[in-house]
Design a protein around this motif. Sequence first.
Motif, PDB file in Angstrom:
ATOM      1  N   ALA A 271      10.547  13.306   1.514  1.00 60.79           N
ATOM      2  CA  ALA A 271      10.619  14.244   0.395  1.00 60.79           C
ATOM      3  C   ALA A 271       9.365  14.179  -0.474  1.00 60.79           C
ATOM      4  CB  ALA A 271      11.856  13.952  -0.442  1.00 60.79           C
ATOM      5  N   LYS A 272       8.758  12.996  -0.519  1.00 59.26           N
ATOM      6  CA  LYS A 272       7.546  12.811  -1.319  1.00 59.26           C
ATOM      7  C   LYS A 272       6.284  12.812  -0.465  1.00 59.26           C
ATOM      8  CE  LYS A 272       9.775  10.116  -5.003  1.00 59.26           C
ATOM      9  NZ  LYS A 272       9.737   8.842  -5.780  1.00 59.26           N
ATOM     10  N   ASN A 273       6.439  12.992   0.848  1.00 58.07           N
ATOM     11  CA  ASN A 273       5.290  12.960   1.766  1.00 58.07           C
ATOM     12  C   ASN A 273       4.441  11.715   1.534  1.00 58.07           C
ATOM     13  OD1 ASN A 273       5.758  15.516   3.120  1.00 58.07           O
ATOM     14  ND2 ASN A 273       5.185  16.480   1.191  1.00 58.07           N
ATOM     15  N   THR A 274       5.115  10.606   1.423  1.00 56.03           N
ATOM     16  CA  THR A 274       4.450   9.345   1.119  1.00 56.03           C
ATOM     17  C   THR A 274       4.816   8.297   2.171  1.00 56.03           C
ATOM     18  OG1 THR A 274       4.471   9.837  -1.242  1.00 56.03           O
ATOM     19  CG2 THR A 274       4.161   7.541  -0.619  1.00 56.03           C
ATOM     20  N   VAL A 275       3.824   7.520   2.548  1.00 53.09           N
ATOM     21  CA  VAL A 275       4.041   6.423   3.482  1.00 53.09           C
ATOM     22  C   VAL A 275       3.644   5.126   2.784  1.00 53.09           C
ATOM     23  CG1 VAL A 275       1.740   6.627   4.545  1.00 53.09           C
ATOM     24  CG2 VAL A 275       3.622   5.583   5.828  1.00 53.09           C
TER      25      VAL A 275
ATOM     26  N   LEU B  85       0.854  -1.190   0.000  1.00 54.78           N
ATOM     27  CA  LEU B  85       0.000   0.000   0.000  1.00 54.78           C
ATOM     28  C   LEU B  85       0.887   1.235   0.000  1.00 54.78           C
ATOM     29  CD1 LEU B  85      -2.567  -0.948   2.812  1.00 54.78           C
ATOM     30  CD2 LEU B  85      -2.687  -1.473   0.365  1.00 54.78           C
ATOM     31  N   SER B  86       0.392   2.273  -0.608  1.00 54.48           N
ATOM     32  CA  SER B  86       1.078   3.554  -0.528  1.00 54.48           C
ATOM     33  C   SER B  86       0.059   4.652  -0.302  1.00 54.48           C
ATOM     34  CB  SER B  86       1.897   3.834  -1.787  1.00 54.48           C
ATOM     35  OG  SER B  86       1.063   3.929  -2.918  1.00 54.48           O
ATOM     36  N   CYS B  87       0.530   5.742   0.277  1.00 56.10           N
ATOM     37  CA  CYS B  87      -0.348   6.871   0.587  1.00 56.10           C
ATOM     38  C   CYS B  87       0.448   8.148   0.411  1.00 56.10           C
ATOM     39  CB  CYS B  87      -0.867   6.747   2.009  1.00 56.10           C
ATOM     40  SG  CYS B  87      -1.751   8.199   2.604  1.00 56.10           S
TER      41      CYS B  87
END
Length: 115
Positions: free
Chosen positions: A74-78, A20-22
């Motif tokens: 840097a991408k504000n992604t979890v 999963l990515s967010c």
Amino acid sequence: QVQLVESGGGLVQAGGSLGLSCAASGTFFSIRVMGWYRQAPGKQRELVAVISSPGSTNYADSVKGRFTISRNNAKNTVYLQMNSLKPEDTAVYYCNAVLVGVDYWGQGTRVTVSS
């Protein structure tokens, strides 16, 4: 304001893997904590894993050793890598971000693990 957009999820057999990515967008400097929660049918929403901006992590006991949370500041992604999935992992998974003490939620993505 923070908008969270999740991707991933789907149907997998027991023992399989999913990721999963967010991605977070909006007007902010940084997000201190990001994480994943899940809600199975008829149950309350529960924490799966969280990660702080420096990289400290916390996992639910039920997923330790099977799931891995990570983030790209840097991408504000979890991200959530889920391995050795079990039928009891079936749920809607929600991305969460905490910004200045306020919780923000994604729309949820369904994960179904068949036995």
